[in-house]
Write a protein that holds these residues in place. Structure first.
Motif, PDB file in Angstrom:
ATOM      1  N   GLY A 121       0.863  -1.195   0.047  1.00 39.44           N
ATOM      2  CA  GLY A 121       0.065   0.221  -0.017  1.00 39.44           C
ATOM      3  C   GLY A 121       0.827   1.153  -0.074  1.00 39.44           C
ATOM      4  N   GLU A 122       1.839   1.474   0.954  1.00 41.68           N
ATOM      5  CA  GLU A 122       2.507   2.580   0.829  1.00 41.68           C
ATOM      6  C   GLU A 122       3.238   2.610  -0.578  1.00 41.68           C
ATOM      7  OE1 GLU A 122       5.127   3.427   4.592  1.00 41.68           O
ATOM      8  OE2 GLU A 122       3.637   2.130   5.622  1.00 41.68           O
ATOM      9  N   LEU A 123       3.901   1.736  -0.905  1.00 41.89           N
ATOM     10  CA  LEU A 123       4.809   1.800  -2.082  1.00 41.89           C
ATOM     11  C   LEU A 123       3.544   2.204  -3.561  1.00 41.89           C
ATOM     12  CD1 LEU A 123       7.174   1.658  -3.709  1.00 41.89           C
ATOM     13  CD2 LEU A 123       6.939  -0.805  -4.102  1.00 41.89           C
ATOM     14  N   PHE A 124       2.587   1.746  -3.324  1.00 37.10           N
ATOM     15  CA  PHE A 124       1.363   1.938  -4.213  1.00 37.10           C
ATOM     16  C   PHE A 124       1.143   3.305  -4.336  1.00 37.10           C
ATOM     17  CE2 PHE A 124      -2.960   3.126  -5.408  1.00 37.10           C
ATOM     18  CZ  PHE A 124      -2.980   2.380  -6.514  1.00 37.10           C
ATOM     19  N   ASN A 125       0.964   3.839  -3.176  1.00 38.83           N
ATOM     20  CA  ASN A 125       0.391   5.387  -3.165  1.00 38.83           C
ATOM     21  C   ASN A 125       1.657   6.316  -3.495  1.00 38.83           C
ATOM     22  OD1 ASN A 125      -2.469   5.445  -2.325  1.00 38.83           O
ATOM     23  ND2 ASN A 125      -1.747   4.613  -0.423  1.00 38.83           N
ATOM     24  N   LEU A 126       2.949   5.922  -3.237  1.00 35.16           N
ATOM     25  CA  LEU A 126       4.138   6.470  -3.355  1.00 35.16           C
ATOM     26  C   LEU A 126       4.240   6.699  -5.053  1.00 35.16           C
ATOM     27  CD1 LEU A 126       6.590   8.265  -2.682  1.00 35.16           C
ATOM     28  CD2 LEU A 126       7.881   6.129  -2.545  1.00 35.16           C
ATOM     29  N   LEU A 127       4.082   5.650  -5.537  1.00 38.42           N
ATOM     30  CA  LEU A 127       4.202   5.455  -7.270  1.00 38.42           C
ATOM     31  C   LEU A 127       3.100   6.238  -7.565  1.00 38.42           C
ATOM     32  CD1 LEU A 127       5.746   2.041  -7.716  1.00 38.42           C
ATOM     33  CD2 LEU A 127       6.997   4.245  -7.430  1.00 38.42           C
ATOM     34  N   ALA A 128       1.845   6.105  -7.296  1.00 39.33           N
ATOM     35  CA  ALA A 128       0.751   6.731  -7.860  1.00 39.33           C
ATOM     36  C   ALA A 128       1.014   8.317  -7.652  1.00 39.33           C
ATOM     37  CB  ALA A 128      -0.547   6.257  -7.075  1.00 39.33           C
ATOM     38  N   GLU A 129       1.472   8.549  -6.532  1.00 42.53           N
ATOM     39  CA  GLU A 129       1.509  10.292  -6.440  1.00 42.53           C
ATOM     40  C   GLU A 129       2.620  10.867  -7.332  1.00 42.53           C
ATOM     41  OE1 GLU A 129       3.601  12.954  -2.823  1.00 42.53           O
ATOM     42  OE2 GLU A 129       3.271  10.930  -2.539  1.00 42.53           O
ATOM     43  N   HIS A 130       3.594   9.885  -7.645  1.00 43.21           N
ATOM     44  CA  HIS A 130       4.478  10.473  -8.890  1.00 43.21           C
ATOM     45  C   HIS A 130       4.250  10.008 -10.110  1.00 43.21           C
ATOM     46  CE1 HIS A 130       7.323  12.238  -5.993  1.00 43.21           C
ATOM     47  NE2 HIS A 130       7.035  11.297  -5.324  1.00 43.21           N
ATOM     48  N   ASP A 131       3.158   9.623 -10.385  1.00 37.60           N
ATOM     49  CA  ASP A 131       2.499   8.979 -11.694  1.00 37.60           C
ATOM     50  C   ASP A 131       3.528   7.893 -12.352  1.00 37.60           C
ATOM     51  OD1 ASP A 131       0.579   9.245 -13.647  1.00 37.60           O
ATOM     52  OD2 ASP A 131       1.340  10.932 -14.738  1.00 37.60           O
ATOM     53  N   LEU A 132       3.908   7.130 -11.695  1.00 37.85           N
ATOM     54  CA  LEU A 132       4.816   5.884 -12.076  1.00 37.85           C
ATOM     55  C   LEU A 132       4.023   4.724 -12.620  1.00 37.85           C
ATOM     56  CD1 LEU A 132       8.044   6.363 -10.214  1.00 37.85           C
ATOM     57  CD2 LEU A 132       7.751   7.314 -12.401  1.00 37.85           C
ATOM     58  N   ILE A 133       2.943   4.722 -12.126  1.00 37.04           N
ATOM     59  CA  ILE A 133       2.112   3.570 -12.464  1.00 37.04           C
ATOM     60  C   ILE A 133       1.542   3.642 -13.845  1.00 37.04           C
ATOM     61  CG2 ILE A 133       0.194   2.120 -11.824  1.00 37.04           C
ATOM     62  CD1 ILE A 133       0.848   2.793  -9.043  1.00 37.04           C
ATOM     63  N   ASP A 134       1.916   2.662 -14.793  1.00 39.58           N
ATOM     64  CA  ASP A 134       1.427   2.709 -16.195  1.00 39.58           C
ATOM     65  C   ASP A 134       0.042   2.054 -16.461  1.00 39.58           C
ATOM     66  OD1 ASP A 134       3.705   3.836 -17.658  1.00 39.58           O
ATOM     67  OD2 ASP A 134       4.804   2.181 -16.691  1.00 39.58           O
ATOM     68  N   GLU A 135      -0.278   0.863 -15.634  1.00 39.17           N
ATOM     69  CA  GLU A 135      -1.542   0.021 -15.490  1.00 39.17           C
ATOM     70  C   GLU A 135      -2.052  -0.170 -14.458  1.00 39.17           C
ATOM     71  OE1 GLU A 135      -1.910  -2.557 -18.816  1.00 39.17           O
ATOM     72  OE2 GLU A 135      -2.447  -4.047 -17.523  1.00 39.17           O
ATOM     73  N   TYR A 136      -3.142   0.102 -13.767  1.00 41.00           N
ATOM     74  CA  TYR A 136      -3.698  -0.044 -12.636  1.00 41.00           C
ATOM     75  C   TYR A 136      -4.668  -1.367 -12.824  1.00 41.00           C
ATOM     76  CZ  TYR A 136      -2.346   4.519 -11.014  1.00 41.00           C
ATOM     77  OH  TYR A 136      -1.834   5.639 -10.797  1.00 41.00           O
ATOM     78  N   ARG A 137      -4.680  -2.627 -11.980  1.00 39.06           N
ATOM     79  CA  ARG A 137      -5.543  -3.603 -12.101  1.00 39.06           C
ATOM     80  C   ARG A 137      -6.155  -3.711 -11.050  1.00 39.06           C
ATOM     81  NH1 ARG A 137      -1.205  -7.491 -15.198  1.00 39.06           N
ATOM     82  NH2 ARG A 137      -1.330  -6.413 -17.164  1.00 39.06           N
ATOM     83  N   PHE A 138      -7.345  -3.452 -10.509  1.00 39.99           N
ATOM     84  CA  PHE A 138      -7.942  -3.545  -9.239  1.00 39.99           C
ATOM     85  C   PHE A 138      -8.899  -4.762  -9.323  1.00 39.99           C
ATOM     86  CE2 PHE A 138      -7.450   1.264  -9.704  1.00 39.99           C
ATOM     87  CZ  PHE A 138      -6.478   1.301  -8.862  1.00 39.99           C
ATOM     88  N   MET A 139      -8.690  -5.671  -8.471  1.00 38.72           N
ATOM     89  CA  MET A 139      -9.598  -6.791  -8.136  1.00 38.72           C
ATOM     90  C   MET A 139     -10.540  -6.324  -7.185  1.00 38.72           C
ATOM     91  SD  MET A 139      -6.843 -10.045  -8.678  1.00 38.72           S
ATOM     92  CE  MET A 139      -8.080 -11.199  -8.890  1.00 38.72           C
ATOM     93  N   VAL A 140     -11.721  -5.966  -7.659  1.00 43.61           N
ATOM     94  CA  VAL A 140     -12.857  -5.437  -6.604  1.00 43.61           C
ATOM     95  C   VAL A 140     -13.307  -6.427  -6.176  1.00 43.61           C
ATOM     96  CG1 VAL A 140     -14.411  -3.826  -6.235  1.00 43.61           C
ATOM     97  CG2 VAL A 140     -12.781  -3.535  -7.701  1.00 43.61           C
ATOM     98  N   HIS A 141     -13.555  -6.796  -4.830  1.00 40.93           N
ATOM     99  CA  HIS A 141     -14.185  -7.899  -3.956  1.00 40.93           C
ATOM    100  C   HIS A 141     -15.463  -7.633  -3.294  1.00 40.93           C
ATOM    101  CE1 HIS A 141     -10.209  -9.538  -4.511  1.00 40.93           C
ATOM    102  NE2 HIS A 141     -10.528 -10.562  -4.059  1.00 40.93           N
TER     103      HIS A 141
END
Length: 183
Positions: A121-141
């Motif tokens: 989670g913390e790494l996800f939010n850090l990379l999202a904050e800096h716009d480094l994630i190219d593709e998001y895959r959310f497995m919504v339960h």
């Protein structure tokens, strides 16, 4: 060809990604396993936060034989661990030294397959904050926790994502895949 950073997250209907092992297992099915295998085999390395790394490193080596080629790939592929406290790592892992954002951006510029971010989670939010994630895959339960420690996008600025795929699993899990709207 540069690598894509792909974040794949188990998420509840109320937006939490906290401790998915406790609430996600009733929703596991063969189709979820096939989805996870496709994304793992498209990847050359894992990006992990310390807590996720420690959990994976404790579990996956013992599951190598029972999980077949998936377990072999999971155990043998390189891992990059973002941590403020670890100085060394095992399980084919390298602790990212220095500026995590800068080092992961450098890894993404190398040739190869996807860099797969799972949980963390913390790494996800850090990379999202800096716009480094190219593709998001959310497995919504299909579950509401009502409370949790790790909501998505706690520090990212406002941005628009483009839905590029949806997969509905027999257990009610819906996998939404998004790219940046400007990609």
């Amino acid at each position: 060809m540069t690598r894509k950073i792909v974040a794949t997250e188990y998420v509840t209907l109320d937006g939490y990604m906290d401790e998915p092992g406790h609430w996600s297992m009733p929703f596991w099915c063969d189709e979820a396993g096939e989805f996870k295998a496709r994304e793992l085999f498209a990847s050359d390395a894992l990006l992990l936060g310390r807590r996720t790394y420690e959990g994976f490193a404790a579990a996956w080596p013992a599951m190598r034989e029972e999980t077949g080629v998936f377990g072999e790939k999971m155990n043998d592929m390189p891992k990059y661990v973002a941590s403020r406290t670890l100085t060394e790592a095992s399980w084919n892992a390298t602790v990212i030294k220095g500026d995590v954002v800068e080092e992961i951006a450098k890894l993404a510029q190398e040739d190869g397959g996807d860099l797969l971010l799972s949980g963390s989670g913390e790494l996800f939010n850090l990379l999202a904050e800096h716009d480094l994630i190219d593709e998001y895959r959310f497995m919504v339960h299909p579950i509401v926790l009502g409370d949790g420690k790790k909501p998505l996008f706690t520090t990212a600025p406002r941005r628009t994502l483009k839905l590029v795929d949806t997969l509905v699993l027999p257990t009610g899990v819906v996998v939404h895949t998004y790219h940046r709207a400007d990609a």
